[in-house]
Design a protein around this motif. Structure first.
Motif, PDB file in Angstrom:
ATOM      1  N   LYS A 149      35.148  46.425  33.377  1.00  0.00           N
ATOM      2  CA  LYS A 149      34.737  47.336  34.435  1.00  0.00           C
ATOM      3  C   LYS A 149      33.468  46.818  35.117  1.00  0.00           C
ATOM      4  CE  LYS A 149      33.777  52.265  35.163  1.00  0.00           C
ATOM      5  NZ  LYS A 149      33.666  53.580  34.474  1.00  0.00           N
ATOM      6  N   GLY A 150      33.539  46.661  36.420  1.00  0.00           N
ATOM      7  CA  GLY A 150      32.376  46.212  37.190  1.00  0.00           C
ATOM      8  C   GLY A 150      32.165  44.712  37.193  1.00  0.00           C
ATOM      9  N   VAL A 151      33.086  43.955  36.573  1.00  0.00           N
ATOM     10  CA  VAL A 151      32.946  42.488  36.506  1.00  0.00           C
ATOM     11  C   VAL A 151      34.038  41.852  37.365  1.00  0.00           C
ATOM     12  CG1 VAL A 151      32.955  40.459  35.009  1.00  0.00           C
ATOM     13  CG2 VAL A 151      31.979  42.620  34.189  1.00  0.00           C
ATOM     14  N   GLU A 152      33.631  41.017  38.293  1.00  0.00           N
ATOM     15  CA  GLU A 152      34.586  40.349  39.195  1.00  0.00           C
ATOM     16  C   GLU A 152      34.831  38.907  38.742  1.00  0.00           C
ATOM     17  OE1 GLU A 152      36.011  42.053  41.615  1.00  0.00           O
ATOM     18  OE2 GLU A 152      34.791  43.836  41.247  1.00  0.00           O
ATOM     19  N   GLY A 153      35.945  38.342  39.205  1.00  0.00           N
ATOM     20  CA  GLY A 153      36.196  36.909  39.036  1.00  0.00           C
ATOM     21  C   GLY A 153      36.363  36.450  37.611  1.00  0.00           C
ATOM     22  N   MET A 154      37.085  37.235  36.771  1.00  0.00           N
ATOM     23  CA  MET A 154      37.271  36.839  35.377  1.00  0.00           C
ATOM     24  C   MET A 154      38.407  35.838  35.197  1.00  0.00           C
ATOM     25  SD  MET A 154      36.492  40.313  33.203  1.00  0.00           S
ATOM     26  CE  MET A 154      36.965  39.522  31.664  1.00  0.00           C
ATOM     27  N   GLY A 155      39.138  35.559  36.275  1.00  0.00           N
ATOM     28  CA  GLY A 155      40.163  34.521  36.192  1.00  0.00           C
ATOM     29  C   GLY A 155      41.573  35.075  36.230  1.00  0.00           C
ATOM     30  N   PRO A 156      42.554  34.169  36.249  1.00  0.00           N
ATOM     31  CA  PRO A 156      43.945  34.562  36.493  1.00  0.00           C
ATOM     32  C   PRO A 156      44.597  35.350  35.358  1.00  0.00           C
ATOM     33  CG  PRO A 156      43.793  32.214  36.000  1.00  0.00           C
ATOM     34  CD  PRO A 156      42.392  32.712  36.160  1.00  0.00           C
ATOM     35  N   LEU A 157      44.016  35.324  34.157  1.00  0.00           N
ATOM     36  CA  LEU A 157      44.598  36.074  33.047  1.00  0.00           C
ATOM     37  C   LEU A 157      44.309  37.569  33.155  1.00  0.00           C
ATOM     38  CD1 LEU A 157      43.805  33.731  30.010  1.00  0.00           C
ATOM     39  CD2 LEU A 157      45.959  33.972  31.254  1.00  0.00           C
ATOM     40  N   TYR A 158      43.417  37.940  34.059  1.00  0.00           N
ATOM     41  CA  TYR A 158      42.968  39.329  34.162  1.00  0.00           C
ATOM     42  C   TYR A 158      43.380  39.941  35.488  1.00  0.00           C
ATOM     43  CZ  TYR A 158      40.116  38.094  30.148  1.00  0.00           C
ATOM     44  OH  TYR A 158      39.702  37.670  28.911  1.00  0.00           O
ATOM     45  N   THR A 159      43.672  41.253  35.435  1.00  0.00           N
ATOM     46  CA  THR A 159      43.970  42.036  36.627  1.00  0.00           C
ATOM     47  C   THR A 159      42.769  42.942  36.877  1.00  0.00           C
ATOM     48  OG1 THR A 159      46.320  41.999  36.084  1.00  0.00           O
ATOM     49  CG2 THR A 159      45.587  43.708  37.629  1.00  0.00           C
ATOM     50  N   PRO A 160      42.343  43.101  38.144  1.00  0.00           N
ATOM     51  CA  PRO A 160      41.177  43.956  38.408  1.00  0.00           C
ATOM     52  C   PRO A 160      41.307  45.327  37.749  1.00  0.00           C
ATOM     53  CG  PRO A 160      41.787  42.770  40.392  1.00  0.00           C
ATOM     54  CD  PRO A 160      42.854  42.467  39.379  1.00  0.00           C
ATOM     55  N   PHE A 161      40.208  45.796  37.210  1.00  0.00           N
ATOM     56  CA  PHE A 161      40.156  47.038  36.435  1.00  0.00           C
ATOM     57  C   PHE A 161      40.840  48.194  37.164  1.00  0.00           C
ATOM     58  CE2 PHE A 161      37.821  50.935  35.213  1.00  0.00           C
ATOM     59  CZ  PHE A 161      37.987  50.917  33.832  1.00  0.00           C
ATOM     60  N   GLU A 162      40.474  48.409  38.424  1.00  0.00           N
ATOM     61  CA  GLU A 162      41.011  49.558  39.154  1.00  0.00           C
ATOM     62  C   GLU A 162      42.496  49.390  39.460  1.00  0.00           C
ATOM     63  OE1 GLU A 162      38.516  50.412  42.505  1.00  0.00           O
ATOM     64  OE2 GLU A 162      36.896  51.172  41.230  1.00  0.00           O
ATOM     65  N   GLU A 163      42.949  48.145  39.636  1.00  0.00           N
ATOM     66  CA  GLU A 163      44.381  47.914  39.868  1.00  0.00           C
ATOM     67  C   GLU A 163      45.192  48.259  38.617  1.00  0.00           C
ATOM     68  OE1 GLU A 163      47.548  44.296  40.808  1.00  0.00           O
ATOM     69  OE2 GLU A 163      45.431  43.988  41.332  1.00  0.00           O
ATOM     70  N   VAL A 164      44.660  47.930  37.445  1.00  0.00           N
ATOM     71  CA  VAL A 164      45.348  48.281  36.200  1.00  0.00           C
ATOM     72  C   VAL A 164      45.468  49.797  36.080  1.00  0.00           C
ATOM     73  CG1 VAL A 164      45.192  48.215  33.670  1.00  0.00           C
ATOM     74  CG2 VAL A 164      44.716  46.155  35.007  1.00  0.00           C
ATOM     75  N   LEU A 165      44.406  50.512  36.433  1.00  0.00           N
ATOM     76  CA  LEU A 165      44.463  51.973  36.367  1.00  0.00           C
ATOM     77  C   LEU A 165      45.550  52.516  37.292  1.00  0.00           C
ATOM     78  CD1 LEU A 165      40.683  53.016  36.335  1.00  0.00           C
ATOM     79  CD2 LEU A 165      42.195  52.573  34.396  1.00  0.00           C
ATOM     80  N   ARG A 166      45.712  51.906  38.449  1.00  0.00           N
ATOM     81  CA  ARG A 166      46.713  52.384  39.417  1.00  0.00           C
ATOM     82  C   ARG A 166      48.145  52.062  38.978  1.00  0.00           C
ATOM     83  NH1 ARG A 166      42.910  50.580  43.310  1.00  0.00           N
ATOM     84  NH2 ARG A 166      44.031  48.601  43.508  1.00  0.00           N
ATOM     85  N   ARG A 167      48.339  50.892  38.350  1.00  0.00           N
ATOM     86  CA  ARG A 167      49.695  50.407  38.081  1.00  0.00           C
ATOM     87  C   ARG A 167      50.245  50.755  36.703  1.00  0.00           C
ATOM     88  NH1 ARG A 167      49.879  44.169  39.116  1.00  0.00           N
ATOM     89  NH2 ARG A 167      51.970  44.519  38.265  1.00  0.00           N
ATOM     90  N   ALA A 168      49.389  51.073  35.761  1.00  0.00           N
ATOM     91  CA  ALA A 168      49.832  51.190  34.366  1.00  0.00           C
ATOM     92  C   ALA A 168      50.672  52.443  34.130  1.00  0.00           C
ATOM     93  CB  ALA A 168      48.629  51.191  33.434  1.00  0.00           C
TER      94      ALA A 168
END
Length: 322
Positions: A183-202
């Motif tokens: 949460k609040g961390v950008e650019g963690m790489g391709p293995l990760y999906t942005p925090f807020e996108e995961v909340l929307r899609r899960a």
């Protein structure tokens, strides 16, 4: 290492089941074991100890400073927030913890909660017990939702060994695991999906993060508002990762499909605690912090605990957190 017989004190042996065998230490020692220890009793009990074992009993700075012979604190758990690490560092006291013992038990409990909720097991069992099946004129009835796991999006908050094991089980069910970026961390790489996108899609959100100032209440009213797929929320990690009042609002308003928790901010929660109130709902499960507690896992923990102490005494400490 010492001219006197070292004293080893276990402050809360009752936190491990009585049938779990603690292997013997491989050096001469005096063993003192207490089922439980209150805050007021700690200082007296560790006054002459060389090694202290604690699971949940707190060791604050003033207690550590008064234990003149203390050389090692062996925490009988992965979390070590009960120990004042700064005070131990100042004295050169080694603090060790337990690692990776729960790699099967916590993911399995996580999926027990997911499956029970996804297939409305509690609701159906309760309705059968109340006579609903007898009253129908059919072989089956469809009062509560049942959903497959295959094809569902599994949002995972926490990418350690537990989170990775949960993802592997999810893939076996045909799920689509998404590791959320922190949460609040950008650019963690391709293995990760942005925090807020995961909340929307899960379809299912499962938490496997430690409780830190950065993760406390990481799921609150703003996060629940983003959940577009009415997900299940699963927490087998730590109480406090989810704002419990916001959870209650989301569950009771239908913002989420259900929740399975093994932890609470207060353990045990008092009768008036919000989590106890939620037990009135068939789509809420609360278990008493037992996800970690398969017999196999606890025996592994006990074996590792004793070996941590043996290795410290040999001068080769491991799992050191100081």
């Amino acid at each position: 290492m010492s001219h006197h017989t070292p004293v080893v004190v276990f402050l809360d042996r009752e936190t491990l089941p009585p049938e779990i065998i603690l292997p013997r230490l491989d050096f001469e020692h005096e063993w003192r074991s207490y089922d439980s220890t209150t805050d007021a009793e700690v200082a007296g009990r560790i006054a002459g100890a060389d090694i202290v074992v604690t699971n949940k009993v707190r060791l604050p700075a003033h207690v550590i400073e008064g234990a003149d012979r203390l050389k090692c604190v062996a925490v009988a758990a992965t979390g070590y927030d009960v120990v004042d690490l700064a005070a131990c560092r100042a004295r050169g006291i080694v603090v060790s913890n337990i690692r990776n013992y729960a790699i099967n038990t916590v993911p399995e409990h996580t999926f027990a909660l997911i499956l029970a909720l996804r297939r409305s097991l509690l609701a159906y069992r309760g309705s059968v017990a109340r006579g609903r099946w007898i009253e129908t004129n059919q072989f089956s009835y469809f009062d509560y939702p049942v959903h497959d796991l295959s094809g569902a999006v599994l949002g995972i908050l926490g990418d350690g060994v537990i989170g990775q094991a949960v993802a592997a089980i999810g893939r076996a069910f045909g799920m689509i695991p998404l590791y959320a970026s922190y949460k609040g961390v950008e650019g963690m790489g391709p293995l990760y999906t942005p925090f807020e996108e995961v909340l929307r899609r899960a379809d299912i959100l499962t938490l496997h993060a430690p409780l830190t100032p950065a993760t406390r209440n990481m799921i609150g009213p703003a996060e629940f508002a983003l959940m577009e797929c009415r997900p299940l929320i699963i927490n087998t990690a730590r109480g406090g990762l989810v704002d419990e009042e916001a959870l209650a609002d989301a569950l009771e308003s239908g913002r989420i499909a259900g929740a399975g928790f093994d932890v609470a901010t207060v353990e045990p929660p008092p009768r008036e605690h919000v989590m106890m109130r939620l037990l009135a709902h068939d789509n809420f499960i609360l278990t008493p912090h037992v996800a970690w507690s398969s017999r196999e896992a606890i025996q592994s923990l006990a074996d590792q605990l004793v070996e941590n102490i043996n290795l410290f005494w040999r001068g080769a400490p491991r799992n050191v957190v100081t």
